[in-house]
Design a protein around this motif. Structure first.
Motif, PDB file in Angstrom:
ATOM      1  N   GLY A   1       0.802  -1.227   0.000  1.00  0.00           N
ATOM      2  CA  GLY A   1       0.000   0.000   0.000  1.00  0.00           C
ATOM      3  C   GLY A   1       0.827   1.266   0.000  1.00  0.00           C
ATOM      4  N   LEU A   2       2.153   1.148  -0.068  1.00  0.00           N
ATOM      5  CA  LEU A   2       3.033   2.314  -0.011  1.00  0.00           C
ATOM      6  C   LEU A   2       3.361   2.792  -1.418  1.00  0.00           C
ATOM      7  N   THR A   3       2.392   3.404  -2.067  1.00  0.00           N
ATOM      8  CA  THR A   3       2.577   3.903  -3.428  1.00  0.00           C
ATOM      9  C   THR A   3       2.055   5.330  -3.525  1.00  0.00           C
ATOM     10  N   THR A   4       2.706   6.128  -4.337  1.00  0.00           N
ATOM     11  CA  THR A   4       2.286   7.512  -4.506  1.00  0.00           C
ATOM     12  C   THR A   4       2.592   7.981  -5.913  1.00  0.00           C
ATOM     13  N   THR A   5       1.880   9.004  -6.350  1.00  0.00           N
ATOM     14  CA  THR A   5       2.189   9.627  -7.630  1.00  0.00           C
ATOM     15  C   THR A   5       3.399  10.545  -7.454  1.00  0.00           C
ATOM     16  N   ILE A   6       4.010  10.905  -8.576  1.00  0.00           N
ATOM     17  CA  ILE A   6       5.084  11.884  -8.581  1.00  0.00           C
ATOM     18  C   ILE A   6       4.605  13.103  -9.347  1.00  0.00           C
ATOM     19  N   GLY A   7       5.442  14.140  -9.414  1.00  0.00           N
ATOM     20  CA  GLY A   7       5.069  15.328 -10.159  1.00  0.00           C
ATOM     21  C   GLY A   7       4.568  16.425  -9.243  1.00  0.00           C
ATOM     22  N   SER A   8       3.793  17.342  -9.802  1.00  0.00           N
ATOM     23  CA  SER A   8       3.330  18.504  -9.041  1.00  0.00           C
ATOM     24  C   SER A   8       2.292  18.150  -7.996  1.00  0.00           C
ATOM     25  N   SER A   9       1.628  17.006  -8.138  1.00  0.00           N
ATOM     26  CA  SER A   9       0.601  16.582  -7.185  1.00  0.00           C
ATOM     27  C   SER A   9       0.950  15.199  -6.651  1.00  0.00           C
ATOM     28  N   ASN A  10       1.297  15.135  -5.368  1.00  0.00           N
ATOM     29  CA  ASN A  10       1.604  13.849  -4.741  1.00  0.00           C
ATOM     30  C   ASN A  10       0.337  13.289  -4.120  1.00  0.00           C
ATOM     31  N   ILE A  11      -0.134  12.168  -4.684  1.00  0.00           N
ATOM     32  CA  ILE A  11      -1.376  11.554  -4.232  1.00  0.00           C
ATOM     33  C   ILE A  11      -1.081  10.102  -3.870  1.00  0.00           C
ATOM     34  N   ASN A  12      -1.304   9.744  -2.625  1.00  0.00           N
ATOM     35  CA  ASN A  12      -1.117   8.361  -2.210  1.00  0.00           C
ATOM     36  C   ASN A  12      -2.231   7.507  -2.808  1.00  0.00           C
ATOM     37  N   TYR A  13      -1.874   6.344  -3.343  1.00  0.00           N
ATOM     38  CA  TYR A  13      -2.890   5.466  -3.913  1.00  0.00           C
ATOM     39  C   TYR A  13      -2.562   4.016  -3.587  1.00  0.00           C
ATOM     40  N   VAL A  14      -3.558   3.164  -3.725  1.00  0.00           N
ATOM     41  CA  VAL A  14      -3.352   1.738  -3.491  1.00  0.00           C
ATOM     42  C   VAL A  14      -3.918   0.944  -4.662  1.00  0.00           C
ATOM     43  N   GLU A  15      -3.274  -0.192  -4.932  1.00  0.00           N
ATOM     44  CA  GLU A  15      -3.798  -1.183  -5.872  1.00  0.00           C
ATOM     45  C   GLU A  15      -3.706  -2.543  -5.207  1.00  0.00           C
ATOM     46  N   ALA A  16      -4.649  -3.392  -5.532  1.00  0.00           N
ATOM     47  CA  ALA A  16      -4.651  -4.735  -4.952  1.00  0.00           C
ATOM     48  C   ALA A  16      -3.533  -5.566  -5.558  1.00  0.00           C
ATOM     49  N   GLY A  17      -3.037  -6.528  -4.789  1.00  0.00           N
ATOM     50  CA  GLY A  17      -2.047  -7.464  -5.258  1.00  0.00           C
ATOM     51  C   GLY A  17      -2.351  -8.840  -4.711  1.00  0.00           C
ATOM     52  N   CYS A  18      -3.537  -9.357  -5.018  1.00  0.00           N
ATOM     53  CA  CYS A  18      -3.971 -10.638  -4.468  1.00  0.00           C
ATOM     54  C   CYS A  18      -5.031 -11.250  -5.375  1.00  0.00           C
ATOM     55  N   VAL A  19      -5.323 -12.522  -5.162  1.00  0.00           N
ATOM     56  CA  VAL A  19      -6.408 -13.185  -5.878  1.00  0.00           C
ATOM     57  C   VAL A  19      -7.722 -12.475  -5.534  1.00  0.00           C
ATOM     58  N   GLY A  20      -8.471 -12.107  -6.558  1.00  0.00           N
ATOM     59  CA  GLY A  20      -9.720 -11.369  -6.354  1.00  0.00           C
ATOM     60  C   GLY A  20      -9.580  -9.881  -6.563  1.00  0.00           C
ATOM     61  N   GLY A  21      -8.322  -9.400  -6.610  1.00  0.00           N
ATOM     62  CA  GLY A  21      -8.072  -7.994  -6.927  1.00  0.00           C
ATOM     63  C   GLY A  21      -8.725  -7.018  -5.977  1.00  0.00           C
ATOM     64  N   GLY A  22      -9.132  -5.881  -6.534  1.00  0.00           N
ATOM     65  CA  GLY A  22      -9.668  -4.795  -5.726  1.00  0.00           C
ATOM     66  C   GLY A  22     -10.901  -5.150  -4.929  1.00  0.00           C
TER      67      GLY A  22
END
Length: 478
Positions: free
Chosen positions: A60-81
């Protein structure tokens, strides 16, 4: 293990699960490759650090780069989001479908889409929350909105009540389970790293993710436990970042990931006079859609650890959390704004560069002000803006004065919805049914197919769109 299949599905979330379901029920031999682990859903572990380590990409430790830093999450498991999100279910807003028809030649009518939605809702038992399981934080949003004459609705969910216990109806318990019952083979901990066409077949090279997580001894190269699979049809359904990465790394389309959309979200922690009644299902279900799709208001999981994270920049409130957490809840203002581009860096690292305009920030300001009005009308005594400034306020006027260009840039923004990157727009990566332009029998069937932001949780749209596409595929190809 079997090597040759009729179809390979990369990813097992809402898009991949439905894709595999249609293929297996049509009698095709199907392999589902999932990079994440196959971890059973446990309601007692929802939104915990343990669940994040098991089911979220990069914990869950993911973020965008650039002028707007926005923390986001993506699933990484069977069944997804479907395994990690709140289970709130929305149909695609008709205004969005109308826009797609006008600008992207989307060919399905509202009636055709409604039939698909109805089938999905029946299959997943989409339903409203029993009153005894309704978190009080959710009702606060409804109470405040009612006092101000603002439209606030309860959003149905992918949940069932079994013997008084609320259980989430995830993809692994529904579409994917039925696909496996019909003969589909699921291979978890298996990341597709290479795809290419060999005569009439697609070839997929997969790498055991255990060899990525647990490399051999220090200073030695990790053992690459690779497998090769072949199929006539290949369906990429592994989420926005992974699907775009797979197409870019394998030189399928260098424009993949050029237009990605989020729902940037700002949060407020609100403190009330008395304790808030909590239930085992801690995610509130009421949302304000009066200004949708530009602005949506709602509430979030508000357990003590989540409150602590939100209050890190407000030292006094954080230090007093033990005495006040049971009177607090987290609320949000979400917008449909900005656009991002997935950029490739050395060592095959892919990061999302995202930009918000001044207009986007003004929509966030509008949302936070309307949300504060609602919370004060519901009885809030003090609100804490989740930002680097650690700002707290007891009146609407204080927040109105505080929110300027500088303070808006200091908001701690987050999102749980990624969309686009392989869109079906006129000059997009795919046609409207998900087939990648210039490649026979290669399809995208996940959130990256969406050509615009939606303003609502996209999983209902993803499922209906994929079901529509797969019905056409089965009718014409099989």
């Amino acid at each position: 293990m079997q090597v040759n299949f009729d179809a390979i599905v990369v990813g097992s979330g809402p898009g991949g699960g439905i894709t595999a379901n249609y293929l297996a029920k049509a009698g095709l031999s199907v392999l589902v490759l999932e990079a994440g682990m196959n971890a059973a859903h446990d309601i007692t572990k929802e939104y915990t650090s343990e669940e994040m380590l098991q089911k979220y990409k990069y914990g869950g430790l993911t973020t965008t780069i650039g002028s707007s830093n926005i923390n986001y999450v993506e699933a990484g498991c069977v069944g997804g989001g479907s395994e990690i999100n709140s289970g709130l279910y929305h149909r695609t807003p008709e205004s969005v479908l109308d826009y797609w028809r006008k600008h992207f030649n989307f060919s399905s009518s509202n009636n055709e889409m409604s039939k698909l939605f109805l089938e999905i809702e029946k299959y997943l038992s989409i339903s409203f929350m029993p009153k005894e399981h309704m978190p009080e934080a959710s009702l606060k949003l409804k109470i405040g909105s009612s006092k101000l004459g603002i439209d606030c609705v309860e959003v149905p969910r992918w949940y069932q009540s079994n013997n008084g216990i609320i259980e989430k109806t995830t993809i692994s318990k529904s579409y994917l389970r039925d696909a496996i019952d019909c003969g589909a083979i699921l291979k978890s901990n298996s990341k597709a790293v290479k795809i290419f066409k060999d005569k009439s077949n697609w070839v997929v090279e997969s790498l055991s993710t255990s060899s990525l997580i647990f490399p051999e001894e220090h200073n030695q190269k990790p053992h690459r436990d690779t497998s090769i699979f072949k199929a006539k049809y290949l369906f990429i359904c592994c989420g926005v970042m992974s699907s775009c990465e797979l197409l870019r790394k394998n030189k399928i389309n260098k424009k993949s990931g050029s237009q990605v959309y989020l729902h940037p979200t700002a949060k407020i922690v609100s403190m009330f006079e008395n304790e808030l009644f909590q239930t085992s299902v801690g995610v509130p279900v009421h949302q304000v859609k009066q200004w949708s799709p530009k602005v949506s208001l709602g509430s979030s999981i508000s357990r003590k650890p989540h409150l602590g994270l939100s209050l890190l920049s407000n030292l006094e409130a954080f230090e007093n959390l033990n005495d006040s957490y049971d009177k607090m809840a987290i609320y949000y203002a979400s917008i449909s704004g900005g656009v991002g581009k997935i950029q490739r860096f050395p060592r095959n690292q892919f990061l999302l560069n995202y930009k918000l305009s001044n207009e986007d920030y003004q929509y966030l300001r509008f949302g936070l002000l309307r949300l504060s009005q609602i919370l004060f009308a519901a009885g809030s005594k003090q609100n804490f803006l989740v930002s680097k400034d650690g700002f707290s306020y007891k009146t609407y006027e204080q927040l109105e004065l505080f929110l300027n260009d500088r303070s808006l840039k200091n908001l701690d923004l987050m999102t749980i919805h990624l969309m686009g990157g392989n869109s079906f727009n006129i000059d997009g990566i795919c046609d409207e049914f998900g087939e990648v332009r210039g490649y026979n029998n290669l399809y995208i069937q996940d959130a990256s197919l969406l050509p615009t932001s939606l303003g609502v949780n996209p999983q209902g749209t993803i499922m209906a769109l994929v079901a529509r596409n797969m019905e056409k595929f089965i009718n014409e190809e099989i």
